[in-house]
Scaffold this motif. Sequence first.
Motif, mmCIF file in Angstrom:
data_model
loop_
_atom_site.group_PDB
_atom_site.id
_atom_site.type_symbol
_atom_site.label_atom_id
_atom_site.label_comp_id
_atom_site.label_asym_id
_atom_site.label_seq_id
_atom_site.Cartn_x
_atom_site.Cartn_y
_atom_site.Cartn_z
ATOM 1 N N ARG A 99 -2.236 -72.747 76.571
ATOM 2 C CA ARG A 99 -1.516 -72.867 75.301
ATOM 3 C C ARG A 99 -2.417 -73.318 74.157
ATOM 4 O O ARG A 99 -2.110 -73.049 72.999
ATOM 5 C CB ARG A 99 -0.324 -73.824 75.465
ATOM 6 C CG ARG A 99 0.706 -73.284 76.436
ATOM 7 C CD ARG A 99 1.967 -74.102 76.519
ATOM 8 N NE ARG A 99 2.875 -73.538 77.514
ATOM 9 C CZ ARG A 99 4.131 -73.946 77.712
ATOM 10 N NH1 ARG A 99 4.618 -74.931 76.977
ATOM 11 N NH2 ARG A 99 4.875 -73.382 78.634
ATOM 12 N N GLY A 237 5.137 -69.337 76.900
ATOM 13 C CA GLY A 237 4.759 -70.402 75.977
ATOM 14 C C GLY A 237 3.565 -70.074 75.112
ATOM 15 O O GLY A 237 3.094 -70.919 74.341
ATOM 16 N N ILE A 238 3.053 -68.852 75.203
ATOM 17 C CA ILE A 238 1.895 -68.433 74.408
ATOM 18 C C ILE A 238 2.371 -67.619 73.211
ATOM 19 O O ILE A 238 2.967 -66.558 73.367
ATOM 20 C CB ILE A 238 0.911 -67.585 75.248
ATOM 21 C CG1 ILE A 238 0.492 -68.331 76.509
ATOM 22 C CG2 ILE A 238 -0.291 -67.174 74.410
ATOM 23 C CD1 ILE A 238 -0.301 -69.577 76.277
#
Length: 308
Positions: A99, A237-238
């Motif tokens: 991330r 989550g990227i």
Amino acid sequence: MKPKVFIDGEHGTTGLQIRTRLAGRDDLTVLSVPVERRKDQAARAEFLNAADIAILCLPDDAARESVSLIANDQTRVIDASTAHRVAEGWAYGFPEMDRKQAAAVSAAKRVANPGCWPQGPIAVVRPLISAGLLPADYPITMNGISGYSGGGRAMVEDYVGKGEDAPEFLPYGLTFQHKHVPELKTYAKLQRDPLMQPAVGNFAQGMITVVPLQLATLERVPTGAELHAAIADHYAGIENGFVEVAPFVATERVPDINPEQYNDTNRMKLYVFANDKRAQALLLAVYDNLGKGASGAAVQNMDLMLGL
């Protein structure tokens, strides 16, 4: 003023692909050494030092030489060779790896572009080790097939010259000393050397990498659904990433899995297949060896570094 980009080695396979990807862009200026000065080291030094971003598409030793020719603190570097992949002070140019990786690339002075072969295995193994579903000392093996463009000019000429007589499937790296092993070990978070068994196919570009898992050897055996969820959660989550995860389904085959399906893009698609009763799983990645595995990644990293 538009950022200035210099591709050192622009006439090689990766360099030409980067030039094609930058063609028509009006948000930067691409510098190019005049033909008559192409082999002049002073000209290389001049253009390297004039650039905001220098992208090195060179053999390892030539890439190290180019870095040594930069005599200012302004020129930032993306190295597409193997020379600096695990070197101290170089950010690894796989923005979706974690991330915070895109931010690390964005802030870096020196970025090592990923190799095509390690990127798929890193993409599927690292999230599982980070999630605690695989131990870092797990004996990873990987195999796959890539287009012949990944072998450089000599292999391209050989395959094109042979045409239909060229090998459809040619395993190589059979001494298990593949130059990408340190990179895969480092960024997949492995504690032992993985076993890499790559192969070349009779097609120009595109690739599939495969990581088989014998899960019964683990103290706690994760299910296929758990493996898939960990990988899917990682990439969910990227932000602004180019990696997607296919749905987790039980199937004998997926007809649209094709090593050439993402050619000329920067995309990567990941698959998880499993048989929980047999405690076995397969992690598969599809991407373009010249795209996400080379020129596409270089342009993505360049855009991050320039804030474009």
